[in-house]
Design a protein around this motif. Structure first.
Motif, PDB file in Angstrom:
ATOM      1  N   MET A   1       0.094   0.908   5.444  1.00  0.00           N
ATOM      2  CA  MET A   1       0.521  -0.439   5.156  1.00  0.00           C
ATOM      3  C   MET A   1       0.196  -0.756   3.705  1.00  0.00           C
ATOM      4  SD  MET A   1      -0.610  -3.998   6.953  1.00  0.00           S
ATOM      5  CE  MET A   1      -2.182  -4.229   6.177  1.00  0.00           C
ATOM      6  N   PRO A   2       1.182  -1.206   2.963  1.00  0.00           N
ATOM      7  CA  PRO A   2       0.910  -1.572   1.569  1.00  0.00           C
ATOM      8  C   PRO A   2      -0.072  -2.734   1.483  1.00  0.00           C
ATOM      9  CG  PRO A   2       3.269  -1.431   1.974  1.00  0.00           C
ATOM     10  CD  PRO A   2       2.589  -1.335   3.296  1.00  0.00           C
ATOM     11  N   ARG A   3      -0.907  -2.716   0.483  1.00  0.00           N
ATOM     12  CA  ARG A   3      -1.845  -3.818   0.203  1.00  0.00           C
ATOM     13  C   ARG A   3      -1.390  -4.504  -1.072  1.00  0.00           C
ATOM     14  NH1 ARG A   3      -4.359  -4.452   4.872  1.00  0.00           N
ATOM     15  NH2 ARG A   3      -5.276  -2.532   5.598  1.00  0.00           N
ATOM     16  N   PHE A   4      -1.435  -5.818  -1.070  1.00  0.00           N
ATOM     17  CA  PHE A   4      -0.959  -6.579  -2.211  1.00  0.00           C
ATOM     18  C   PHE A   4      -2.022  -7.564  -2.659  1.00  0.00           C
ATOM     19  CE2 PHE A   4       2.592  -5.475   0.514  1.00  0.00           C
ATOM     20  CZ  PHE A   4       3.386  -4.775  -0.380  1.00  0.00           C
ATOM     21  N   PRO A   5      -2.055  -7.873  -3.965  1.00  0.00           N
ATOM     22  CA  PRO A   5      -2.947  -8.937  -4.421  1.00  0.00           C
ATOM     23  C   PRO A   5      -2.447 -10.264  -3.863  1.00  0.00           C
ATOM     24  CG  PRO A   5      -1.537  -8.184  -6.217  1.00  0.00           C
ATOM     25  CD  PRO A   5      -1.293  -7.262  -5.037  1.00  0.00           C
ATOM     26  N   ASP A   6      -3.309 -11.259  -3.850  1.00  0.00           N
ATOM     27  CA  ASP A   6      -2.941 -12.553  -3.292  1.00  0.00           C
ATOM     28  C   ASP A   6      -1.692 -13.139  -3.927  1.00  0.00           C
ATOM     29  OD1 ASP A   6      -5.038 -12.472  -1.523  1.00  0.00           O
ATOM     30  OD2 ASP A   6      -6.378 -13.642  -2.791  1.00  0.00           O
ATOM     31  N   ASP A   7      -1.463 -12.828  -5.198  1.00  0.00           N
ATOM     32  CA  ASP A   7      -0.294 -13.367  -5.885  1.00  0.00           C
ATOM     33  C   ASP A   7       0.873 -12.380  -5.891  1.00  0.00           C
ATOM     34  OD1 ASP A   7      -1.400 -11.521  -7.578  1.00  0.00           O
ATOM     35  OD2 ASP A   7      -1.272 -12.769  -9.370  1.00  0.00           O
ATOM     36  N   GLY A   8       0.847 -11.379  -5.021  1.00  0.00           N
ATOM     37  CA  GLY A   8       1.855 -10.326  -5.018  1.00  0.00           C
ATOM     38  C   GLY A   8       3.017 -10.571  -4.088  1.00  0.00           C
ATOM     39  N   MET A   9       3.439 -11.812  -3.902  1.00  0.00           N
ATOM     40  CA  MET A   9       4.534 -12.104  -2.979  1.00  0.00           C
ATOM     41  C   MET A   9       5.889 -12.101  -3.688  1.00  0.00           C
ATOM     42  SD  MET A   9       3.241 -12.266  -0.006  1.00  0.00           S
ATOM     43  CE  MET A   9       4.427 -13.101   1.023  1.00  0.00           C
ATOM     44  N   THR A  10       6.064 -11.188  -4.614  1.00  0.00           N
ATOM     45  CA  THR A  10       7.359 -11.048  -5.262  1.00  0.00           C
ATOM     46  C   THR A  10       8.068  -9.833  -4.674  1.00  0.00           C
ATOM     47  OG1 THR A  10       6.549  -9.598  -7.014  1.00  0.00           O
ATOM     48  CG2 THR A  10       6.424 -11.992  -7.418  1.00  0.00           C
ATOM     49  N   ALA A  11       9.379  -9.847  -4.767  1.00  0.00           N
ATOM     50  CA  ALA A  11      10.134  -8.697  -4.272  1.00  0.00           C
ATOM     51  C   ALA A  11       9.725  -7.430  -5.008  1.00  0.00           C
ATOM     52  CB  ALA A  11      11.633  -8.948  -4.423  1.00  0.00           C
ATOM     53  N   GLU A  12       9.515  -7.523  -6.306  1.00  0.00           N
ATOM     54  CA  GLU A  12       9.149  -6.340  -7.093  1.00  0.00           C
ATOM     55  C   GLU A  12       7.815  -5.758  -6.633  1.00  0.00           C
ATOM     56  OE1 GLU A  12      10.015  -9.310  -8.563  1.00  0.00           O
ATOM     57  OE2 GLU A  12      12.063  -8.720  -9.014  1.00  0.00           O
ATOM     58  N   ALA A  13       6.830  -6.628  -6.395  1.00  0.00           N
ATOM     59  CA  ALA A  13       5.517  -6.153  -5.944  1.00  0.00           C
ATOM     60  C   ALA A  13       5.619  -5.492  -4.574  1.00  0.00           C
ATOM     61  CB  ALA A  13       4.517  -7.304  -5.914  1.00  0.00           C
ATOM     62  N   TRP A  14       6.389  -6.086  -3.699  1.00  0.00           N
ATOM     63  CA  TRP A  14       6.528  -5.506  -2.365  1.00  0.00           C
ATOM     64  C   TRP A  14       7.276  -4.178  -2.390  1.00  0.00           C
ATOM     65  CZ3 TRP A  14       5.208  -6.588   2.757  1.00  0.00           C
ATOM     66  CH2 TRP A  14       4.284  -7.615   2.901  1.00  0.00           C
ATOM     67  N   LEU A  15       8.353  -4.109  -3.152  1.00  0.00           N
ATOM     68  CA  LEU A  15       9.101  -2.850  -3.216  1.00  0.00           C
ATOM     69  C   LEU A  15       8.241  -1.747  -3.807  1.00  0.00           C
ATOM     70  CD1 LEU A  15      12.645  -4.093  -4.263  1.00  0.00           C
ATOM     71  CD2 LEU A  15      11.784  -3.561  -1.976  1.00  0.00           C
ATOM     72  N   ALA A  16       7.464  -2.062  -4.827  1.00  0.00           N
ATOM     73  CA  ALA A  16       6.556  -1.064  -5.402  1.00  0.00           C
ATOM     74  C   ALA A  16       5.495  -0.652  -4.382  1.00  0.00           C
ATOM     75  CB  ALA A  16       5.897  -1.611  -6.671  1.00  0.00           C
ATOM     76  N   GLY A  17       4.976  -1.605  -3.628  1.00  0.00           N
ATOM     77  CA  GLY A  17       3.981  -1.296  -2.600  1.00  0.00           C
ATOM     78  C   GLY A  17       4.546  -0.445  -1.480  1.00  0.00           C
ATOM     79  N   ILE A  18       5.764  -0.744  -1.078  1.00  0.00           N
ATOM     80  CA  ILE A  18       6.421   0.061  -0.035  1.00  0.00           C
ATOM     81  C   ILE A  18       6.655   1.477  -0.546  1.00  0.00           C
ATOM     82  CG2 ILE A  18       8.580   0.360   1.245  1.00  0.00           C
ATOM     83  CD1 ILE A  18       8.635  -2.734   1.507  1.00  0.00           C
ATOM     84  N   ASP A  19       7.134   1.590  -1.780  1.00  0.00           N
ATOM     85  CA  ASP A  19       7.352   2.924  -2.361  1.00  0.00           C
ATOM     86  C   ASP A  19       6.056   3.724  -2.410  1.00  0.00           C
ATOM     87  OD1 ASP A  19      10.025   2.403  -2.684  1.00  0.00           O
ATOM     88  OD2 ASP A  19       9.873   1.937  -4.828  1.00  0.00           O
TER      89      ASP A  19
ATOM     90  N   SER B   1       7.682  -9.769   9.950  1.00  0.00           N
ATOM     91  CA  SER B   1       7.938 -10.985   9.204  1.00  0.00           C
ATOM     92  C   SER B   1       8.424 -10.661   7.787  1.00  0.00           C
ATOM     93  CB  SER B   1       6.680 -11.861   9.230  1.00  0.00           C
ATOM     94  OG  SER B   1       6.986 -13.191   8.871  1.00  0.00           O
ATOM     95  N   PHE B   2       7.760 -11.201   6.774  1.00  0.00           N
ATOM     96  CA  PHE B   2       8.183 -10.980   5.390  1.00  0.00           C
ATOM     97  C   PHE B   2       8.260  -9.483   5.079  1.00  0.00           C
ATOM     98  CE2 PHE B   2       7.344 -10.740   0.778  1.00  0.00           C
ATOM     99  CZ  PHE B   2       8.373 -11.546   0.328  1.00  0.00           C
ATOM    100  N   GLY B   3       7.316  -8.710   5.594  1.00  0.00           N
ATOM    101  CA  GLY B   3       7.315  -7.269   5.342  1.00  0.00           C
ATOM    102  C   GLY B   3       8.557  -6.581   5.876  1.00  0.00           C
ATOM    103  N   SER B   4       9.076  -7.027   7.012  1.00  0.00           N
ATOM    104  CA  SER B   4      10.286  -6.394   7.535  1.00  0.00           C
ATOM    105  C   SER B   4      11.502  -6.749   6.685  1.00  0.00           C
ATOM    106  CB  SER B   4      10.506  -6.734   9.008  1.00  0.00           C
ATOM    107  OG  SER B   4      10.544  -8.117   9.226  1.00  0.00           O
ATOM    108  N   SER B   5      11.540  -7.963   6.140  1.00  0.00           N
ATOM    109  CA  SER B   5      12.657  -8.292   5.247  1.00  0.00           C
ATOM    110  C   SER B   5      12.557  -7.479   3.957  1.00  0.00           C
ATOM    111  CB  SER B   5      12.726  -9.796   4.966  1.00  0.00           C
ATOM    112  OG  SER B   5      11.617 -10.268   4.241  1.00  0.00           O
ATOM    113  N   MET B   6      11.338  -7.188   3.512  1.00  0.00           N
ATOM    114  CA  MET B   6      11.178  -6.361   2.312  1.00  0.00           C
ATOM    115  C   MET B   6      11.538  -4.904   2.601  1.00  0.00           C
ATOM    116  SD  MET B   6      10.426  -8.310  -0.229  1.00  0.00           S
ATOM    117  CE  MET B   6      11.691  -9.303   0.559  1.00  0.00           C
TER     118      MET B   6
END
Length: 142
Positions: free
Chosen positions: A1-19, A35-40
């Motif tokens: 599961m990708p981990r994100f900083p608290d301010d990482g709710m951008t599409a770019e941050a999520w796509l990089a985390g998924i990659d 939820s949001f993760g499935s849309s990403m």
């Protein structure tokens, strides 16, 4: 599961985390998103499908972004389609108080080959429905 900083709710941050999360995994991968993760996860396929292709996807309580759903930078592009033959399971609970149940109908129309699971109860966290979700994940891995 990708981990994100608290301010990482951008599409770019999520796509990089998924990659980054997918990089060490092989072709036996099943993508499970909530939820949001499935849309990403869907957005990842729209921007650039991962290689190797996963065994399938199990998506829970997926918000629909765009004119018929929530507004935001996360909408899938017009003409979006998943790779042919990629198994997808969509789960949503009628009593979800976070993502409207009608979002499932939007995805069912967008992804006609998906297996759709409508649950009466379970809320946004799928409380008493996790066994059904787990069976779909297991079915993809077998």
């Amino acid at each position: 599961m990708p981990r994100f900083p608290d301010d990482g709710m951008t599409a770019e941050a999520w796509l990089a985390g998924i990659d980054a999360a997918l990089e060490p995994l092989g072709p036996e991968t099943v993508i499970v998103g909530h939820s949001f993760g499935s849309s990403m996860a869907l957005l990842r396929f729209a921007v650039l499908p991962p290689e190797p292709m996963p065994l399938g996807m199990v998506l829970l309580a997926t918000p629909f972004w765009g004119s018929e759903g929530w507004q935001g930078e996360y909408a899938l592009p017009a003409g979006f389609a998943l790779p042919p033959g990629l198994p997808v399971f969509l789960h949503h609970c009628r009593d979800d108080d976070t993502v409207p149940f009608e979002h499932l109908d939007r995805y069912e129309a967008l992804l006609p080959g998906a297996v759709v699971r409508r649950h009466e109860t379970g809320g946004h966290q799928f409380g008493d429905q996790l066994g059904t979700v787990a069976r779909d994940v297991a079915a993809l891995g077998s």
